[in-house]
Write a protein that holds these residues in place. Structure first.
Motif, PDB file in Angstrom:
ATOM      1  N   ALA A  49       0.840  -1.192   0.000  1.00  0.00           N
ATOM      2  CA  ALA A  49       0.000   0.000   0.000  1.00  0.00           C
ATOM      3  C   ALA A  49       0.885   1.256   0.000  1.00  0.00           C
ATOM      4  O   ALA A  49       2.079   1.179   0.319  1.00  0.00           O
ATOM      5  CB  ALA A  49      -0.913  -0.013   1.222  1.00  0.00           C
ATOM      6  N   PRO A  50       0.319   2.407  -0.346  1.00  0.00           N
ATOM      7  CA  PRO A  50       1.113   3.641  -0.355  1.00  0.00           C
ATOM      8  C   PRO A  50       1.798   3.958   0.974  1.00  0.00           C
ATOM      9  O   PRO A  50       2.845   4.591   1.004  1.00  0.00           O
ATOM     10  CB  PRO A  50       0.089   4.722  -0.709  1.00  0.00           C
ATOM     11  CG  PRO A  50      -0.967   3.996  -1.468  1.00  0.00           C
ATOM     12  CD  PRO A  50      -1.027   2.627  -0.853  1.00  0.00           C
ATOM     13  N   ASP A  51       1.221   3.501   2.096  1.00  0.00           N
ATOM     14  CA  ASP A  51       1.839   3.765   3.397  1.00  0.00           C
ATOM     15  C   ASP A  51       2.904   2.736   3.771  1.00  0.00           C
ATOM     16  O   ASP A  51       3.470   2.778   4.861  1.00  0.00           O
ATOM     17  CB  ASP A  51       0.780   3.858   4.491  1.00  0.00           C
ATOM     18  CG  ASP A  51       0.038   2.543   4.725  1.00  0.00           C
ATOM     19  OD1 ASP A  51       0.374   1.524   4.079  1.00  0.00           O
ATOM     20  OD2 ASP A  51      -0.886   2.537   5.555  1.00  0.00           O
ATOM     21  N   GLY A  52       3.177   1.775   2.878  1.00  0.00           N
ATOM     22  CA  GLY A  52       4.234   0.800   3.111  1.00  0.00           C
ATOM     23  C   GLY A  52       3.766  -0.543   3.648  1.00  0.00           C
ATOM     24  O   GLY A  52       4.527  -1.502   3.660  1.00  0.00           O
ATOM     25  N   ALA A  59      -8.291  -8.386  -6.545  1.00  0.00           N
ATOM     26  CA  ALA A  59      -8.573  -8.178  -7.965  1.00  0.00           C
ATOM     27  C   ALA A  59      -7.611  -7.134  -8.511  1.00  0.00           C
ATOM     28  O   ALA A  59      -7.265  -6.177  -7.816  1.00  0.00           O
ATOM     29  CB  ALA A  59     -10.009  -7.730  -8.176  1.00  0.00           C
ATOM     30  N   GLN A  60      -7.191  -7.342  -9.748  1.00  0.00           N
ATOM     31  CA  GLN A  60      -6.367  -6.368 -10.442  1.00  0.00           C
ATOM     32  C   GLN A  60      -7.123  -5.954 -11.702  1.00  0.00           C
ATOM     33  O   GLN A  60      -7.733  -6.782 -12.376  1.00  0.00           O
ATOM     34  CB  GLN A  60      -4.996  -6.933 -10.822  1.00  0.00           C
ATOM     35  CG  GLN A  60      -4.138  -7.295  -9.613  1.00  0.00           C
ATOM     36  CD  GLN A  60      -4.591  -8.563  -8.928  1.00  0.00           C
ATOM     37  OE1 GLN A  60      -4.847  -9.560  -9.575  1.00  0.00           O
ATOM     38  NE2 GLN A  60      -4.728  -8.517  -7.613  1.00  0.00           N
ATOM     39  N   THR A  83     -15.535  -2.663  -4.727  1.00  0.00           N
ATOM     40  CA  THR A  83     -14.222  -2.665  -4.098  1.00  0.00           C
ATOM     41  C   THR A  83     -13.608  -1.276  -4.211  1.00  0.00           C
ATOM     42  O   THR A  83     -14.173  -0.394  -4.871  1.00  0.00           O
ATOM     43  CB  THR A  83     -13.322  -3.737  -4.771  1.00  0.00           C
ATOM     44  OG1 THR A  83     -12.075  -3.806  -4.080  1.00  0.00           O
ATOM     45  CG2 THR A  83     -13.082  -3.441  -6.229  1.00  0.00           C
ATOM     46  N   THR A  84     -12.479  -1.077  -3.552  1.00  0.00           N
ATOM     47  CA  THR A  84     -11.746   0.189  -3.645  1.00  0.00           C
ATOM     48  C   THR A  84     -10.300  -0.092  -4.034  1.00  0.00           C
ATOM     49  O   THR A  84      -9.751  -1.145  -3.703  1.00  0.00           O
ATOM     50  CB  THR A  84     -11.759   0.962  -2.308  1.00  0.00           C
ATOM     51  OG1 THR A  84     -11.221   0.122  -1.300  1.00  0.00           O
ATOM     52  CG2 THR A  84     -13.161   1.389  -1.928  1.00  0.00           C
ATOM     53  N   PRO A  85      -9.661   0.851  -4.717  1.00  0.00           N
ATOM     54  CA  PRO A  85      -8.269   0.659  -5.099  1.00  0.00           C
ATOM     55  C   PRO A  85      -7.330   0.730  -3.893  1.00  0.00           C
ATOM     56  O   PRO A  85      -7.520   1.538  -2.995  1.00  0.00           O
ATOM     57  CB  PRO A  85      -7.969   1.827  -6.040  1.00  0.00           C
ATOM     58  CG  PRO A  85      -9.279   2.411  -6.400  1.00  0.00           C
ATOM     59  CD  PRO A  85     -10.227   2.060  -5.303  1.00  0.00           C
ATOM     60  N   ILE A  86      -6.350  -0.140  -3.897  1.00  0.00           N
ATOM     61  CA  ILE A  86      -5.252  -0.052  -2.930  1.00  0.00           C
ATOM     62  C   ILE A  86      -4.165   0.822  -3.540  1.00  0.00           C
ATOM     63  O   ILE A  86      -3.635   1.721  -2.906  1.00  0.00           O
ATOM     64  CB  ILE A  86      -4.679  -1.441  -2.595  1.00  0.00           C
ATOM     65  CG1 ILE A  86      -5.750  -2.318  -1.960  1.00  0.00           C
ATOM     66  CG2 ILE A  86      -3.461  -1.322  -1.684  1.00  0.00           C
ATOM     67  CD1 ILE A  86      -5.352  -3.781  -1.860  1.00  0.00           C
ATOM     68  N   THR A  87      -3.836   0.524  -4.797  1.00  0.00           N
ATOM     69  CA  THR A  87      -2.846   1.308  -5.539  1.00  0.00           C
ATOM     70  C   THR A  87      -3.347   1.553  -6.949  1.00  0.00           C
ATOM     71  O   THR A  87      -4.090   0.749  -7.507  1.00  0.00           O
ATOM     72  CB  THR A  87      -1.478   0.596  -5.628  1.00  0.00           C
ATOM     73  OG1 THR A  87      -1.645  -0.635  -6.332  1.00  0.00           O
ATOM     74  CG2 THR A  87      -0.883   0.332  -4.260  1.00  0.00           C
ATOM     75  N   SER A 105      -4.758  -2.115  -8.302  1.00  0.00           N
ATOM     76  CA  SER A 105      -4.862  -3.264  -7.385  1.00  0.00           C
ATOM     77  C   SER A 105      -5.985  -2.939  -6.408  1.00  0.00           C
ATOM     78  O   SER A 105      -5.943  -1.911  -5.737  1.00  0.00           O
ATOM     79  CB  SER A 105      -3.554  -3.478  -6.628  1.00  0.00           C
ATOM     80  OG  SER A 105      -2.529  -3.840  -7.511  1.00  0.00           O
ATOM     81  N   CYS A 106      -6.982  -3.816  -6.344  1.00  0.00           N
ATOM     82  CA  CYS A 106      -8.180  -3.558  -5.539  1.00  0.00           C
ATOM     83  C   CYS A 106      -8.216  -4.438  -4.298  1.00  0.00           C
ATOM     84  O   CYS A 106      -7.657  -5.516  -4.278  1.00  0.00           O
ATOM     85  CB  CYS A 106      -9.429  -3.840  -6.371  1.00  0.00           C
ATOM     86  SG  CYS A 106      -9.559  -2.816  -7.841  1.00  0.00           S
TER      87      CYS A 106
END
Length: 107
Positions: A49-52, A59-60, A83-87, A105-106
């Protein structure tokens, strides 16, 4: 010249509700954008994730470069799952025969 993902490869259709921000009652989303061409892979993967943190993506989604998917948006997959995006990453390789696209990446 950057080559783009060919339209025939984007076989699925998703709906994106762009994240606009937070209110006192929770997240606020813009109007849904339906029938966005995509290629969806329901595969479990470990992503950063953006926070590391390492998190599981279930799902992609590959999209054309013109798609707008701000982090925090809601995505409805062809299965109906929301769903929501992770990245959200732009993938391109100028000068190489690799089509440029967005990779989401969801959760």
């Amino acid at each position: 010249m950057v080559s783009r993902v060919p339209g025939w490869l984007l076989r699925h259709r998703i709906t994106v509700e762009p994240y606009l921000g937070d209110s006192a009652y929770g997240p606020v989303y813009g109007p849904p954008v339906a029938d966005v061409p995509a290629l969806v892979s329901d595969t479990v993967r470990l992503v950063r994730a953006p926070d590391g943190r390492q998190v599981v993506s279930s799902a992609q989604v590959l999209l054309g470069l013109d798609a707008v998917v701000p982090p925090g948006s809601r995505i409805t997959l062809p299965s109906g799952r929301i769903t929501t995006p992770i990245t959200v990453a732009t993938v391109d390789a100028p000068g190489l025969p690799v089509p440029a696209h967005l990779e989401v990446s969801c959760e």
